[in-house]
Write an enzyme that holds these catalytic residues in place. Structure first.
Site, PDB file in Angstrom:
ATOM      1  CG  HIS A   1      19.880  20.498 -15.025  1.00  0.00           C
ATOM      2  ND1 HIS A   1      18.737  21.083 -15.534  1.00  0.00           N
ATOM      3  CD2 HIS A   1      19.611  19.170 -14.928  1.00  0.00           C
ATOM      4  CE1 HIS A   1      17.831  20.132 -15.752  1.00  0.00           C
ATOM      5  NE2 HIS A   1      18.343  18.973 -15.385  1.00  0.00           N
TER       6      HIS A   1
ATOM      7  NE  ARG B   1      21.426  25.658 -14.353  1.00  0.00           N
ATOM      8  CZ  ARG B   1      22.009  24.968 -15.335  1.00  0.00           C
ATOM      9  NH1 ARG B   1      21.303  24.517 -16.349  1.00  0.00           N
ATOM     10  NH2 ARG B   1      23.304  24.731 -15.296  1.00  0.00           N
TER      11      ARG B   1
ATOM     12  CE1 TYR C   1      25.399  24.516 -18.442  1.00  0.00           C
ATOM     13  CE2 TYR C   1      26.489  22.426 -18.027  1.00  0.00           C
ATOM     14  CZ  TYR C   1      25.465  23.310 -17.761  1.00  0.00           C
ATOM     15  OH  TYR C   1      24.511  23.004 -16.828  1.00  0.00           O
TER      16      TYR C   1
HETATM   17  C1  LIG Z   1      10.727  14.435 -22.587  1.00  0.00           C
HETATM   18  C2  LIG Z   1      12.064  14.626 -21.930  1.00  0.00           C
HETATM   19  N1  LIG Z   1      13.180  14.737 -22.690  1.00  0.00           N
HETATM   20  C3  LIG Z   1      14.383  14.915 -22.109  1.00  0.00           C
HETATM   21  C4  LIG Z   1      14.495  14.961 -20.750  1.00  0.00           C
HETATM   22  C5  LIG Z   1      15.861  15.173 -20.097  1.00  0.00           C
HETATM   23  N2  LIG Z   1      15.937  16.513 -19.505  1.00  0.00           N
HETATM   24  C6  LIG Z   1      15.816  16.695 -18.184  1.00  0.00           C
HETATM   25  S1  LIG Z   1      15.912  18.311 -17.756  1.00  0.00           S
HETATM   26  C7  LIG Z   1      16.132  18.787 -19.374  1.00  0.00           C
HETATM   27  C8  LIG Z   1      16.309  20.231 -19.731  1.00  0.00           C
HETATM   28  C9  LIG Z   1      15.069  21.051 -19.561  1.00  0.00           C
HETATM   29  O1  LIG Z   1      15.371  22.418 -19.644  1.00  0.00           O
HETATM   30  P1  LIG Z   1      14.311  23.534 -19.389  1.00  0.00           P
HETATM   31  O2  LIG Z   1      13.004  23.170 -20.011  1.00  0.00           O
HETATM   32  O3  LIG Z   1      14.914  24.817 -19.779  1.00  0.00           O
HETATM   33  O4  LIG Z   1      14.067  23.468 -17.805  1.00  0.00           O
HETATM   34  P2  LIG Z   1      15.078  23.811 -16.614  1.00  0.00           P
HETATM   35  O5  LIG Z   1      15.713  22.489 -16.222  1.00  0.00           O
HETATM   36  O6  LIG Z   1      16.073  24.805 -17.084  1.00  0.00           O
HETATM   37  O7  LIG Z   1      14.215  24.352 -15.505  1.00  0.00           O
HETATM   38  C10 LIG Z   1      16.125  17.681 -20.210  1.00  0.00           C
HETATM   39  C11 LIG Z   1      16.302  17.745 -21.662  1.00  0.00           C
HETATM   40  C12 LIG Z   1      13.318  14.842 -19.983  1.00  0.00           C
HETATM   41  N3  LIG Z   1      13.324  14.929 -18.653  1.00  0.00           N
HETATM   42  N4  LIG Z   1      12.118  14.685 -20.597  1.00  0.00           N
END
Ligand SMILES: Cc1ncc(C[n+]2csc(CCOP(=O)(O)OP(=O)(O)O)c2C)c(N)n1
Ligand SMILES: [Mg+2]
Length: 355
Positions: free
Chosen positions: A259, A255, A268
């Site tokens: 985010h 990335r 981080y």
């Molecule tokens: C069920 C749920 N738990 C927590 C969150 C909060 N949250 C939003 S983005 C994220 C990280 C997701 O990371 P990843 O699956 O690697 O996707 P990326 O954002 O890197 O594309 C989290 C934990 C959420 N949206 N839904």
């Protein structure tokens, strides 16, 4: 008996580096196909970069940046047919553009405006999924339904590395594998789930290794190589249509952007690694490849960028021309039996908005 293929450890690549690593090519792609892929990448890149500007100008809300994720999205969608179903996460919010969805619709979604809600049937693009991985069982169910009806349509679900730790990912992947549903499980492994690194996410050596547990193939591909992504997805789609069930594609990247607009990754992230990723970002890599092939000229590249910029200008103008949303929409549809305070809350909101 399910045939278990070993996960591919090495990343599939097609695009070389212009020096020691030679360029490959994908069989069956014409020059026009190569240029269409380029237009898709530029469209997504332009959408993303303009969206960050619109956010800073207060014209859209918090926005999940997908800068340098475009190759994963454009390459995989190019392997689909129009009838195939796309299940995006917030990271693929603008993937509907590749199906002709108006930019205004997606910008409206990020503006929290109801004109950003589309009918999934119109584009065969499901709603943008914000809860992590909950759309994986939806995609599995749709794909299984298509199979039961004897249709040749397949589905693709996009999710991140963090999503592979969720129960919904497991349930969807397992269900699709057992039912041999025509589903492509597309993991964007950008190595971060907000501030949680991949090393804290899983003890597995690769995410593709997880496929073995479901009895399906797992493929690892360079997520910055649009042609390798296309090829891997084309193979997965062919398996799905042949009745062989799902494939897990792990597209590996890093990335290079926050985010989302509300995040400060300097707290981080590995900044040197980010700088390296930026130098090697997917659109520039593909443009250099096309130039080495003699397929892309400066004039074409400029015209493609200008068309994408025009589309965004028209998109934000159309989104902003929408009349303000009715605030009561926020309150309706949430409760079958609304609590007594809700009416007072709505009156208060209307008073604030009116004042
Ligand atoms: C069920 C749920 N738990 C927590 C969150 C909060 N949250 C939003 S983005 C994220 C990280 C997701 O990371 P990843 O699956 O690697 O996707 P990326 O954002 O890197 O594309 C989290 C934990 C959420 N949206 N839904
Ligand atoms: Mg991630």
């Amino acid at each position: 008996m399910a045939q278990v293929l070993p996960a591919e450890r090495d990343l599939r690549r097609v695009i070389g580096d212009g020096e020691g690593v030679p360029d490959g090519e994908v069989e069956g792609l014409s020059e026009e196909d190569l240029l269409e892929l380029h237009r898709s990448l530029v469209l997504l890149r332009t959408y993303d970069e303009r969206s960050v500007v619109y956010h800073r100008q207060g014209r859209i809300g918090t926005y999940a940046i997908f800068w340098n994720h475009e190759a994963m999205q454009a390459g995989s969608v190019f392997a689909l047919e129009r009838e195939d179903w796309i299940f995006p996460s917030y990271r693929e919010s603008a993937i509907g553009l590749l199906r002709g969805m108006p930019a205004a619709t997606i910008l409206s979604w990020w503006r929290g405006h109801p004109s950003g809600w589309w009918n999934p049937r119109d584009w065969n693009v499901a709603s943008i999924c914000v809860p992590i991985a909950t759309h994986v069982p939806h995609a599995a169910g749709l794909a299984w339904g298509k199979k039961l009806r004897g249709e040749r349509t397949c589905a693709i679900a996009y999710f991140g590395d963090g999503a592979t730790s969720e129960g919904a990912f497991h349930e969807g992947a397992n269900f699709a594998a057992v039912m041999r549903a025509p589903l492509v499980l597309f993991c964007n492994n950008n190595q971060w789930a907000i501030s949680t690194p991949l090393s804290a996410q899983t003890a597995a050596e690769t995410l593709a290794d997880k496929a073995v547990g479901y009895g399906i193939p797992g493929v690892r591909v360079d997520g910055g190589d649009v042609l390798a992504v296309y090829e891997a997805t084309r193979d997965a789609v062919a398996r799905a249509r042949a009745g062989e069930g799902p494939t897990l594609i792990e597209a590996v990247t890093y990335r290079a952007a926050p985010h989302a607009t509300a995040d400060d990754p300097t707290a981080y992230i590995d900044l040197e690694r980010v700088a390296e990723e930026k130098r090697n970002e997917c659109l520039g890599r593909y443009e250099r490849y096309l130039r080495r092939l003699g397929v892309l000229t400066d004039e074409t590249a400029e015209a493609v960028r200008a068309a994408a910029a025009d589309l965004m200008r028209a998109g934000i103008a159309a989104a902003e021309a929408e009349p303000p949303a009715d605030p009561s929409l926020v309150f309706e549809h949430a409760y079958a039996d609304p609590p007594s305070t809700l009416e007072a809350d709505l009156a208060e909101l209307k008073r604030i908005l009116g004042g």
